[in-house]
Design an enzyme around this catalytic site. Structure first.
Site, PDB file in Angstrom:
ATOM      1  N   PHE A 101      11.897  15.160  10.886  1.00 16.46           N
ATOM      2  CA  PHE A 101      10.663  14.414  11.059  1.00 16.46           C
ATOM      3  C   PHE A 101      10.870  13.218  11.976  1.00 16.46           C
ATOM      4  O   PHE A 101      10.010  12.897  12.808  1.00 16.46           O
ATOM      5  CB  PHE A 101      10.139  13.963   9.690  1.00 16.46           C
ATOM      6  N   ASP A 125      -2.595  13.514  16.910  1.00 20.85           N
ATOM      7  CA  ASP A 125      -1.825  14.501  17.668  1.00 20.85           C
ATOM      8  C   ASP A 125      -2.669  15.723  17.967  1.00 20.85           C
ATOM      9  O   ASP A 125      -3.525  16.125  17.177  1.00 20.85           O
ATOM     10  CB  ASP A 125      -0.590  14.942  16.864  1.00 20.85           C
ATOM     11  N   HIS A 166       4.123  -0.972   3.582  1.00 19.67           N
ATOM     12  CA  HIS A 166       3.286   0.232   3.465  1.00 19.67           C
ATOM     13  C   HIS A 166       4.232   1.416   3.265  1.00 19.67           C
ATOM     14  O   HIS A 166       5.027   1.726   4.153  1.00 19.67           O
ATOM     15  CB  HIS A 166       2.449   0.411   4.726  1.00 19.67           C
ATOM     16  N   SER A 223       0.827  -1.203   0.000  1.00 21.65           N
ATOM     17  CA  SER A 223       0.000   0.000   0.000  1.00 21.65           C
ATOM     18  C   SER A 223       0.860   1.252   0.000  1.00 21.65           C
ATOM     19  O   SER A 223       2.047   1.222   0.347  1.00 21.65           O
ATOM     20  CB  SER A 223      -0.938  -0.012   1.219  1.00 21.65           C
ATOM     21  N   GLU A 265       0.772   5.574   1.033  1.00 17.26           N
ATOM     22  CA  GLU A 265       0.104   6.593   1.836  1.00 17.26           C
ATOM     23  C   GLU A 265       0.325   7.987   1.256  1.00 17.26           C
ATOM     24  O   GLU A 265       1.424   8.337   0.836  1.00 17.26           O
ATOM     25  CB  GLU A 265       0.649   6.541   3.264  1.00 17.26           C
TER      26      GLU A 265
END
Length: 289
Positions: A212, A105, A262, A12, A14
């Site tokens: 990040f 978050d 993913h 998959s 995202e």
């Protein structure tokens, strides 16, 4: 890893919902490139505190109508039960059958988390409201959640999500396959045997990756940091090195029995596609890992 070998592999990609018309056009092009390799599904993120709610809905429904199953991320932070129920009904009416259920978050300045505080409460609420209609994905943290009080408490939190009704999990990205293997071993000791799919982050920019990773608690191993630092502004070398490092890790994961991959695309096609081609995933049913 025995628990993971019993599952059919799934792959998959995202995306995050674009903010502008130009971003929408770019995402459409990226979507078309990634759809060509026939993934099992796409997923679309949900901003802190529901900040991208409408854009997430628009992106999910648009992508889903184009023929690839698309899963919205759904966060309980900042939302009421009624708002979440309305979203669930909207997705169900539009043929969505998979949801990535997250705590989410708190955006800066927001003091309250909402009526549901944790991901296991969100999973439980979705099951109460929608039964078994949705395949529920939850988050997993092989290197442990950055806000967890301890590694043991984080494992217990994951178990709560499974007990509440999660079908499967997608991990935070990592660059050390052993952290994933150890995490699966711990889950098996707890008799947790749902599929846990590794999240994969292609390496495209050193400074962004480090920034990040520090926020989300993912470790960038020192040897990778040092090599990326050595390349400086040589983006071509960074991409080549990153592709090699991540491809090798993915091969190791799949050979050990991971139930798929993913990809966190950051709305870019080429880095994920390059790794995909290196792995020969288009022929995945024929691969003898």
């Amino acid at each position: 890893m025995q628990s993971q070998k019993q599952f059919k592999r799934r792959f998959s990609f995202e995306f995050f919902p674009p903010k502008t018309d130009q971003g929408k056009e770019k995402l459409q092009a990226v979507r078309d490139q990634l759809a060509a390799v026939n993934p099992d599904f796409f997923s679309v993120t949900f901003g802190a505190g529901g900040s991208t709610r409408d854009r997430t809905i628009e992106t999910v429904l648009s992508l889903h109508k184009q023929g690839i199953s698309t899963a919205p991320h759904l966060s309980c932070v900042g939302g009421t039960r009624q708002e979440i129920a309305e979203l669930l009904d909207l997705y169900k009416e539009n043929g969505i059958n998979r949801i990535v259920a997250l705590r989410g978050d708190l955006p800066s300045g927001m003091g309250a988390s909402g009526e549901l505080r944790y991901a296991n409460e969100l999973v439980e609420f979705i099951r109460e409201h929608s039964g078994d209609h949705f395949n529920l994905e939850v988050a997993a943290y092989p290197e442990f959640h950055p806000q967890a009080r301890s590694a043991e408490e984080d494992l217990k939190n994951f178990a709560r999500k499974v007990q509440a009704g999660a079908n499967s999990a997608i991990t935070q990205y990592f660059f050390n396959a052993d952290s994933y293997f150890y995490f699966i071993d711990r889950l098996e000791q707890m008799n947790i045997t749902i599929p846990v799919v590794p999240g994969i982050m292609p390496i495209v920019n050193f400074s962004s990756l480090v920034r990040f990773s520090e926020m989300c608690g993912a470790e960038v191993p020192r040897w990778i940091r040092k090599q990326l630092e050595a390349y400086g502004d040589d983006s071509e070398s960074i991409l080549k090195f990153g592709e090699e490092v991540v491809t090798n890790m993915c091969e190791k994961l799949l050979k050990a029995g991971a139930p798929g991959l993913h990809f966190y695309t950051l709305n870019q096609a080429e880095p994920s596609i390059s790794i995909w081609k290196n792995l020969g995933i288009s022929e995945r049913e024929k691969i003898a890992f």
